[in-house]
Write an enzyme that holds these catalytic residues in place. Structure first.
Site, PDB file in Angstrom:
ATOM      1  CE1 TYR A  55      48.353  35.073  42.263  1.00 25.48           C
ATOM      2  CE2 TYR A  55      46.783  33.268  42.206  1.00 25.48           C
ATOM      3  CZ  TYR A  55      47.524  34.235  41.553  1.00 25.48           C
ATOM      4  OH  TYR A  55      47.431  34.359  40.197  1.00 25.48           O
TER       5      TYR A  55
ATOM      6  CG  HIS B  49      45.000  31.459  34.385  1.00 25.85           C
ATOM      7  ND1 HIS B  49      45.201  32.762  34.027  1.00 25.85           N
ATOM      8  CD2 HIS B  49      45.495  31.341  35.649  1.00 25.85           C
ATOM      9  CE1 HIS B  49      45.801  33.410  35.015  1.00 25.85           C
ATOM     10  NE2 HIS B  49      45.988  32.567  36.025  1.00 25.85           N
TER      11      HIS B  49
ATOM     12  CE1 TYR C  22      48.345  29.656  38.706  1.00 24.54           C
ATOM     13  CE2 TYR C  22      48.869  31.413  40.232  1.00 24.54           C
ATOM     14  CZ  TYR C  22      48.054  30.883  39.258  1.00 24.54           C
ATOM     15  OH  TYR C  22      46.958  31.578  38.843  1.00 24.54           O
TER      16      TYR C  22
ATOM     17  NE  ARG D 213      44.077  38.502  39.850  1.00 22.47           N
ATOM     18  CZ  ARG D 213      43.743  37.792  38.763  1.00 22.47           C
ATOM     19  NH1 ARG D 213      44.617  37.004  38.194  1.00 22.47           N
ATOM     20  NH2 ARG D 213      42.540  37.879  38.235  1.00 22.47           N
TER      21      ARG D 213
ATOM     22  CG  HIS E  93      42.395  33.426  38.983  1.00 25.46           C
ATOM     23  ND1 HIS E  93      43.002  33.965  40.090  1.00 25.46           N
ATOM     24  CD2 HIS E  93      43.400  33.149  38.113  1.00 25.46           C
ATOM     25  CE1 HIS E  93      44.308  34.017  39.897  1.00 25.46           C
ATOM     26  NE2 HIS E  93      44.583  33.513  38.710  1.00 25.46           N
TER      27      HIS E  93
END
Lengths: 228, 241
Positions: free
Chosen positions: B146, B161, B107, B156, B159
């Site tokens: 990640y 959000h 991120y 995870r 995905h």
């Protein structure tokens, strides 16, 4: 055979630790949009008293939640929301909605806005039964209906890592004792000792009005949260 | 003023409970008392209104909205679908915002220290407004999986959000899109906070070959359902039915 064709609501998932990237990229550390949304709640033309609201969100261990994001939704000083069903026109530039993030080091948050006015309460489907003069107002036994106004309040929605479904609460004002005493939502809270968790404390600092509102997700004095 | 028509009660069985110990962060961040259920007033049936003036021209295109000197690295995808309510009606003109990791699973956030590199051409967020039919689309790159600190070896699934407003504050929703066929979905403690397999399936975007742009970009379909609203039957006026 008869079938109900309703769809089912998409389930919620946590906003996660990086919610700022999507909803407040400036706070995540990069310039993304020409205009981030939700930083100016009331706009320059709003009437009413200018106030600041500050607080922390505190978890079950007593620690501040430093990665929380709040959204505020409020009426203007005349009790109108900026929405087609919000009760009428509002000042130009008044959106009544804001996005609030914390200082990552301390968990403190704050926002500037105007104090909202009294807001029309639900009206019962049948005739309004006039309250007898000596009657004690008790929305719990009256089915949360039939009162004339809700006390001024700001609706809050709280999301963060570890919060699976956003939490809804309301912030009321400590200097509105009379209105708070008859507010149908405050009175719906059966445990009178929990009602104070919704009241922000009015103070003054350098000539400005500051309300303090700490939200306790869990533990002693857990804030009242609503299923709206 | 008459009492506004309310939205259907949220079916909490379809959502994760607040307290989900396998997702450890939820333990101290979950209320212990019950939520107090409100019949809706004007405070709940209204919500913020957004318009195209709030957005920039490239906000929905994550391949271009942060690109400096090239396209971001990764599998080019379109994510598209409709925002509907439980009555299967379109939710038009509503703000949809997304954020995600880059194709390496990193991120762009000062709190993310994963060793996969930042992509200089990828910001990782976008936003759009649904059209009159409730339709939306984004262009982006497929995010990477990640690791995260929960148990020592949790990952995870890929995905994206999603944040959706609807027409009222009571419809406000944040969720996550997963990708069809990802073997990490059944292993993820966050996904598995949802107790209902059908509800998890509703978060799983489908490969959509019909919307794929040949030789260019692959597409996934992701429809979103917000709470529906009752009509005003049995009030003095028979409207809205």
């Amino acid at each position: 055979m008869q079938r109900l064709a309703y769809l089912k609501e998409t389930p919620s998932q946590t906003a996660g630790p990086y919610v700022h990237i999507g909803l407040a990229p400036g706070a995540a550390g990069f310039d993304m949009y020409d205009q981030e949304l939700g930083w100016d709640i009331a706009g320059p033309n709003a009437k009413g008293e200018r106030i600041r609201v500050e607080g922390r969100v505190i978890d079950g261990t007593g620690s501040p939640v430093k990665d929380v994001l709040l959204e505020a939704w409020q009426a203007n000083s005349e009790g109108r929301y900026a929405h087609p069903e919000g009760g009428g026109a509002v000042e130009d530039g008044f959106r009544g909605w804001g996005r609030v993030i914390t200082d990552f080091a301390t968990g403190e948050w704050g926002f500037d806005t105007i104090k909202p006015g009294l807001i029309p309460a639900r009206v019962p489907l049948g005739a309004v039964r006039p309250a007898a003069e000596e009657e004690e107002v008790d929305a719990f036994s009256r089915g949360h209906q039939g009162l004339r106004a809700m006390a001024p309040h700001i609706n809050l929605w709280i999301v963060a890592r570890g919060i699976n479904v956003g939490l809804n609460t309301r912030m009321y004002f400590s200097d509105e004792q009379e209105a708070n005493a008859t507010d149908p939502v405050i009175n719906l809270i059966e445990w009178e000792n929990r009602r104070k968790t919704l009241i922000a404390e009015r103070t003054e600092r350098d000539g400005s009005v500051v309300y303090r509102f700490d939200i306790r997700i869990q533990g002693e004095d857990e804030t009242v949260f609503f299923d709206i | 003023m008459t009492t506004p028509a309310e939205y259907y009660q949220r079916n909490r069985d379809r959502h994760p409970p607040a307290y989900t110990p396998a997702y450890k962060t939820s333990v101290a961040r979950s209320p212990r008392y019950s939520l107090i259920s409100l019949q809706q007033s004007v405070s709940e049936i209204t919500g913020p209104v957004f318009g195209h003036n709030d957005l920039g021209a490239l906000d929905h295109d994550l391949i271009r909205n942060y690109a400096k000197d090239d396209d971001p690295i990764g599998e080019r995808i379109i994510v598209h679908g409709r925002v509907l309510d439980e009555n299967a009606r379109a939710v038009p003109n509503t703000l949809v915002e997304i954020w995600q990791a880059n194709s390496g699973g990193r991120y762009r956030h000062k709190k993310d220290t994963y060793l996969a590199p930042i992509d200089p051409n990828f910001g990782g967020c976008g936003r759009t407004i649904t059209d009159e039919q409730g339709y939306y689309f984004f262009r982006t790159v497929k995010p990477g999986a990640y690791p995260w600190r929960n148990m020592v070896n949790n990952w995870r699934p890929a995905h994206i959000h999603f944040s959706i407003f609807g027409a009222s504050f009571s419809q406000r929703l944040i969720t996550q899109l997963y990708f069809e066929g990802d073997p990490l979905i059944p292993l993820c403690p966050i996904v598995q906070t949802i107790p209902d397999a059908d509800a998890i399936d509703a978060l799983t975007a489908r490969l959509d070959m019909n919307a794929t742009i040949p030789l260019d970009t692959i597409a996934y379909r992701f429809d979103i359902v917000l709470r529906g609203r009752r009509s005003t039957l049995f009030e003095n006026r028979l409207e809205g039915n």
